[in-house]
Design an enzyme around this catalytic site. Structure first.
Site, short mmCIF file in Angstrom:
data_model
loop_
_atom_site.label_atom_id
_atom_site.label_comp_id
_atom_site.label_asym_id
_atom_site.label_seq_id
_atom_site.Cartn_x
_atom_site.Cartn_y
_atom_site.Cartn_z
N ASP A 139 -3.61 -12.91 4.05
CA ASP A 139 -4.66 -12.04 4.59
C ASP A 139 -4.47 -12.02 6.09
O ASP A 139 -4.42 -13.09 6.74
CB ASP A 139 -6.03 -12.63 4.21
CG ASP A 139 -7.19 -11.73 4.59
OD1 ASP A 139 -7.01 -10.87 5.48
OD2 ASP A 139 -8.28 -11.87 4.01
N VAL A 193 -8.13 11.87 -2.45
CA VAL A 193 -8.82 12.92 -3.19
C VAL A 193 -7.98 13.49 -4.33
O VAL A 193 -8.50 13.83 -5.39
CB VAL A 193 -9.26 14.04 -2.21
CG1 VAL A 193 -8.07 14.76 -1.61
CG2 VAL A 193 -10.16 15.04 -2.90
N GLY A 199 0.81 -1.21 0.00
CA GLY A 199 0.00 0.00 0.00
C GLY A 199 0.84 1.26 0.00
O GLY A 199 2.08 1.21 0.00
N VAL A 244 -2.79 11.39 3.72
CA VAL A 244 -1.48 11.53 3.10
C VAL A 244 -1.66 11.88 1.63
O VAL A 244 -2.55 11.35 0.95
CB VAL A 244 -0.62 10.25 3.26
CG1 VAL A 244 -0.14 10.10 4.67
CG2 VAL A 244 -1.37 9.01 2.83
N GLY A 263 -1.56 12.01 -2.15
CA GLY A 263 -1.29 11.10 -3.26
C GLY A 263 -1.42 9.63 -2.94
O GLY A 263 -1.02 8.79 -3.74
N SER A 264 -1.99 9.29 -1.78
CA SER A 264 -2.14 7.87 -1.46
C SER A 264 -3.21 7.25 -2.36
O SER A 264 -4.04 7.95 -2.94
CB SER A 264 -2.52 7.68 0.01
OG SER A 264 -3.77 8.27 0.27
N LYS A 267 -9.56 1.43 4.53
CA LYS A 267 -9.47 2.84 4.91
C LYS A 267 -10.55 3.74 4.30
O LYS A 267 -10.69 4.88 4.71
CB LYS A 267 -8.11 3.39 4.51
CG LYS A 267 -7.85 3.43 3.01
CD LYS A 267 -6.50 4.04 2.67
CE LYS A 267 -6.32 4.15 1.17
NZ LYS A 267 -5.05 4.81 0.81
N LYS A 309 -11.00 1.45 13.58
CA LYS A 309 -9.61 1.81 13.91
C LYS A 309 -9.50 2.22 15.38
O LYS A 309 -8.49 1.94 16.03
CB LYS A 309 -9.13 2.94 13.00
CG LYS A 309 -9.04 2.57 11.53
CD LYS A 309 -7.98 1.51 11.26
CE LYS A 309 -6.59 2.05 11.30
NZ LYS A 309 -5.58 1.03 10.92
N LYS A 345 -9.41 9.70 11.71
CA LYS A 345 -10.83 9.35 11.65
C LYS A 345 -11.24 8.47 12.83
O LYS A 345 -12.45 8.22 13.04
CB LYS A 345 -11.14 8.65 10.33
CG LYS A 345 -11.02 9.60 9.13
CD LYS A 345 -11.20 8.89 7.82
CE LYS A 345 -11.12 9.88 6.65
NZ LYS A 345 -9.82 10.57 6.58
#
Length: 631
Positions: A334, A451, A284, A444, A446-447, A360, A414, A402
């Site tokens: 997993d 957005v 990721g 972060v 550009g993850s 996420k 989380k 969050k």
């Protein structure tokens, strides 16, 4: 080569005539042809040896000028030596006369040779530039040697369509001076310059982006509708030349990036060097950066664990190429599969765990809460329990803002994972005192799925850009910056802490969209429209970094603070999570969300179907309060 020799012969002849005051009869009766032929022959050999003839004239620079001077000087010196040893004894000539010839010739020949190159270079650029129908007028930020190199590269490239009209700088010693025939302008007068000269773009080198003054200039360019382009430092140019593909639009990540964070690499090196390190979610955005940075500290082994096959394969190839000396184990699994994860711990015995695997995306988890529980809670529980069972030295969990006063299922899963991690400090079997550390930060840049990549894709399609609400804000941090702080927090943690990162000022998403449109050289609302779609299920207008009742304590690093959190009892937390997992197994979504609200009382759903559950709780509480009042 022939042109150079012709210039040399002409120059020598003219110098000879000057020395003899143009007395052609005496010149021709003398040894003029012998002296001229000898000089031309010597000069041809020297120029050939010094490879004066092989340079492309349009790329000539001051170094080539020095080489021409050197070749003329060396030819003159060699000629005088040959004359004195072999020629003058047979064909005498006045030493005064020959000295004058050589002095005048040096000046004339070197000047003509340089003028030839300058004329050809100027003619090439003139024809090259004015043969184009349209030109892009550009300014270059800065006036140092790097900026000059960019100018030269743009002008010498046949593929670019840029006309460099000047440099902009805040160095008052250079303002209004000229560098390579273009002026250095005052950055404070950028708006007037752009209006006067009709500037289309500003070009800046990537490594110039960290200084505040330059950032202000970029903001000013965006406000004036000037597109900003970036080029990499000259040491990254392909074969020493700037490739057209290396000229790119300025990224919003570059504009939002703050000053580089200083980290204590010595402490981190001591913490990781020679250790076996496990990274979950290794393929990721955050996980792959953790892998990249951890490998720099020479661990004994890095175990890359993820369930995404193709991204993990790409990461493997990158690691093998970049860090061939560090053993990297690829482990597809997993984290919800306890048996598979047990094999990982049994086979490789990790000493440090960075847990970045998680679901996420808020809307998706709002629609699929049972999956969020399985991955973010059960998966974390399995890993943490195995860390205790296998005496792991340190377990660092990547959390999110969050999880603070959550308004959605993802943030709550989380938060429950955080609570479980904190309770393990008091785990009865934690004899090895495994240190459980939680790091909490915002979005972060550009993850994957964030957005900014979405906005970029929407702009490329011609819009519109979709924003959920005009007032929505978020905290942002670059991926390397976040991971720097994760590693630093990992070294200072003693167990049970939640580390909060300084995210800077929150960014309004609408402002982010406007800047991205302008960075693309487009005009908001005219070229690209912004459409407001309404808050998504579980989405807040503003994110927070602390839960109700939490305070922070400073650390030795100014960007990292410790949250003073409630001390949770392991047995009670375990009982709650087991009950939650049992409800989850029965796929009773309402009961699952209800139980999550019980475990995390501050979980109040927003823009979600689960708001009804909060309303029922409030109704029950109101009825109880009414009963007490009547009594």
């Amino acid at each position: 080569m022939l042109v150079d020799i012709f210039i040399v012969a002409t120059s020598f002849s003219f110098s000879y005539f000057i020395a003899y005051r143009f007395e052609f009869i005496s010149i021709l009766r003398g040894y003029f042809f012998i002296y001229t032929t000898l000089y031309c022959a010597i000069t041809a050999v020297v120029m050939y040896i010094m490879r004066i003839h092989i340079g492309l004239i349009r790329y000539s620079n001051t170094r080539d000028v020095l080489r021409i001077f050197s070749s003329v000087f060396l030819s003159t010196l060699t000629y005088l030596i040959v004359l004195n040893i072999w020629v003058l004894p047979h064909w005498p000539i006045s030493q005064v006369t020959i000295s004058m010839v050589m002095l005048v010739n040096f000046s004339i020949s070197s000047t003509l040779l340089i003028l030839l190159r300058t004329a050809v270079k100027s003619a090439y650029y003139y024809i090259n530039n004015y043969s184009r129908q349209t030109k892009t007028v550009v300014l270059i930020y800065g006036s140092d040697s790097s900026a000059v190199l960019v100018k030269q590269a743009l002008e010498t490239s046949a593929k670019t369509n840029f006309e460099v009209i000047g440099f902009v700088d805040d160095n008052h010693n250079k303002i209004n001076k000229e560098i390579q025939q273009v002026k250095v302008y005052d950055i404070d007068k950028l708006d007037k310059l752009i209006e006067k000269r009709k500037v289309d773009k500003l070009i800046i080198m990537n490594h110039h982006l960290d200084e505040e003054a330059k950032r202000n200039a970029l903001e000013k360019c965006l406000a004036l509708g000037i597109q900003v382009l970036t080029v990499p430092p000259s040491d990254q140019w392909i074969y020493g030349k700037l490739n057209l593909q290396q000229i790119k639009d300025l990224n919003i990540e570059d504009l939002l990036q703050r000053k580089p964070i200083r980290i204590d690499t010595t402490r981190i090196s001591q913490d990781l060097k020679g250790k076996r390190v496990l990274v979950t979610g290794a393929a990721g955005s955050i996980g792959s950066e953790i892998v990249q940075q951890v490998l720099q500290y020479k661990p004994a082994m890095v175990i890359l664990c993820d369930q995404a096959e193709s991204p993990l394969h790409e990461l493997r190839l990158h690691v093998e190429e970049t860090f061939p000396d560090v053993p990297a184990v690829i482990f597809i699994a997993d984290i919800r599969n306890y048996g598979r994860m047990s094999k990982l711990f049994l086979d490789y015995r990790p000493e440090v765990v960075f847990h970045a695997a998680a679901y996420k995306h808020v809307p998706m988890m709002e629609e699929n809460p049972t999956e969020g529980v399985l991955t973010n809670i059960l998966g974390t529980k399995y890993l943490a329990d195995l860390a205790v069972a296998f005496d792991v030295d340190k377990f660092v969990m990547i959390s999110t803002d969050k999880a603070v006063n959550p308004s959605n299922v993802m943030g709550t899963t989380k938060r429950i994972a955080e609570i479980y991690i904190q309770s393990l400090k008091n785990h009865p079997d934690n004899n090895a005192n495994t240190r459980f550390i939680t790091t909490r930060f915002g979005n972060v840049l550009g993850s994957n799925g964030s957005v900014i990549p979405r906005f970029k894709a929407q702009i490329q399609k011609g819009g519109p850009i979709t924003v959920t609400h005009p007032e929505i804000t978020r905290y942002f941090m670059t991926i390397p910056e976040a991971v720097h702080l994760v590693l630093e927090a990992g070294t200072m943690g003693i167990g049970g802490e939640i580390f909060i990162f300084d995210m800077g000022a929150p960014v309004k998403i609408t402002d982010l969209a406007l800047k991205m449109i302008k960075l693309a050289g487009l005009q908001p609302e005219k070229d690209i429209k912004i459409v407001y779609t309404g808050l998504r299920p579980g989405e807040k207008l503003y994110e927070e970094l602390l839960n109700d009742g939490e305070n922070t304590m400073p650390t030795y690093h100014e960007k990292i603070k410790i949250s003073q959190v409630i001390d949770y009892k392991y047995a009670e937390v375990l009982a709650d999570i087991n009950e939650l997992l049992l409800l989850n197994n029965h796929n009773d979504i309402v009961a699952v969300v209800n139980k999550m609200k019980e475990i995390v009382p501050e979980f109040i759903s927003k823009n979600s179907e689960y708001e009804e559950l909060d309303n029922k709780v409030l109704t029950i509480l109101d009825n109880k309060a009414l009963t007490v009042t009547v009594s």
